[in-house]
Write an enzyme that holds these catalytic residues in place. Sequence first.
Site, short mmCIF file in Angstrom:
data_model
loop_
_atom_site.label_atom_id
_atom_site.label_comp_id
_atom_site.label_asym_id
_atom_site.label_seq_id
_atom_site.Cartn_x
_atom_site.Cartn_y
_atom_site.Cartn_z
N GLU A 79 46.22 17.63 -68.28
CA GLU A 79 47.26 18.40 -67.47
C GLU A 79 48.32 17.45 -67.06
O GLU A 79 48.36 18.01 -66.45
CB GLU A 79 46.12 19.13 -66.77
CG GLU A 79 45.63 18.47 -65.83
CD GLU A 79 45.12 19.29 -64.19
OE1 GLU A 79 46.06 19.18 -63.75
OE2 GLU A 79 43.73 19.58 -64.39
N CYS A 111 41.61 21.39 -65.57
CA CYS A 111 40.71 19.88 -66.16
C CYS A 111 39.43 20.72 -66.90
O CYS A 111 38.67 19.44 -66.91
CB CYS A 111 39.25 19.95 -64.40
SG CYS A 111 41.03 19.48 -62.90
N HIS A 233 32.68 18.79 -62.30
CA HIS A 233 33.73 18.51 -61.87
C HIS A 233 33.65 18.02 -60.73
O HIS A 233 33.49 18.96 -60.41
CB HIS A 233 34.29 19.44 -62.58
CG HIS A 233 35.96 19.30 -62.18
ND1 HIS A 233 36.65 18.72 -62.36
CD2 HIS A 233 36.60 19.85 -61.31
CE1 HIS A 233 37.66 18.22 -62.04
NE2 HIS A 233 37.90 19.43 -60.78
#
Length: 389
Positions: A79, A111, A233
């Site tokens: 990103e 993400c 994450h």
Amino acid sequence: MAIGIDKLDFYAPNFFVSMDDLAVARDTDPNKFKIGIGQSKMAVNPVSQDIISMGVNAAQDILSEDDKENIDMVVVATESGIDHSKAAAIEIHDLLQIQPFARCIEMKEACYSATAAIQLGKDFLSNRPGKKVLVIASDIARYGLNSGGEPTQGAGAIAILLSHNPRIMELNDDSLSYTTNVYDFWRPTSERYPVVDGKLSKDAYIESFNTAWNEYAKRTGHEVKDFESFCFHVPFTKMGEKAFKTILNENVEDSIKNRLMEAYQDSVLLNRDVGNVYTGSLYLSLISLLENHEFNAGEKVCLFSYGSGAVCEIFSGSIVSGYEAELNKEKHSDMLDSREQLSVEEYETFFTRFDNQEFDFERELKGDPYSKVYLSNIEDHIRTYKTEQ
């Protein structure tokens, strides 16, 4: 035929700032950063390390000549894209000297996109025996100096080689995705830094995990106890922990809770010292878990991938016998331990020079044995990279 992760590596820039120092400079209690969000150090990238050079540096040590001949697809998840049209994968393909008849693309969804790339690669390989896919997750997390998100910045890249008969982890056929439209974190094309609703971001992450987990458990029949560990994450290390605790309820035995929370702490050791690497955060966490937790062959890891906006996915992988031989723990420890610590003033100078694309090679290229490739020039919007011999 089994398909999964055959090789795995990462690269972090050669500079960092201490969260203790940053907290003092921002007139904040250091425990807010070290305990509150669970971060100790934050990687700081020089101008000469962008998503392309970091991606190459992450992959260079794990690819053999045979790998390069058999890689049929290169996918870069990011990103922090540097071009609206040209894929960073093309530059990385060239710098790594991968055979020319490979498909090269770049993927974006906050993400989450590295997981989308892995699932794409897995499907791609299903009818191509002997071929391989290289996935690169490379990002520079930047929120601005003195911003609310500043302590959750970071930089780095993860390289993942997918193949048949993988030597680290077999990817199971049990993935489940969940999508909901929410403005928790986004960056309009007109803006240099992201727009963040901090509270909504945390709530959306946890809500997405819970919704996806409940549906995943319903469809697969899996329970918490079926996994040796979970991997999340982690834009900051306390985020995954908060979500994880929501399913470690009274129905889970204390011995299982303790085992899983110990494994979770193993999984965030690297993230704690690198910071947020956006698309690569889950997979940096996976490397940390594999290098610090003992597994038996066949044990399963549950992975939660999340990208603001929001898309998430839960899937699992099974550990392959002899996986330890494919890891690079000693290299990674040395890479992080040998980094140069910046003062807050120096970090701010690095930050500003990156925004203005002002190179300082004498400062930036000093003493980084793990950087073989760096950005050397930008002229007429064309980026030139050099390889250290």
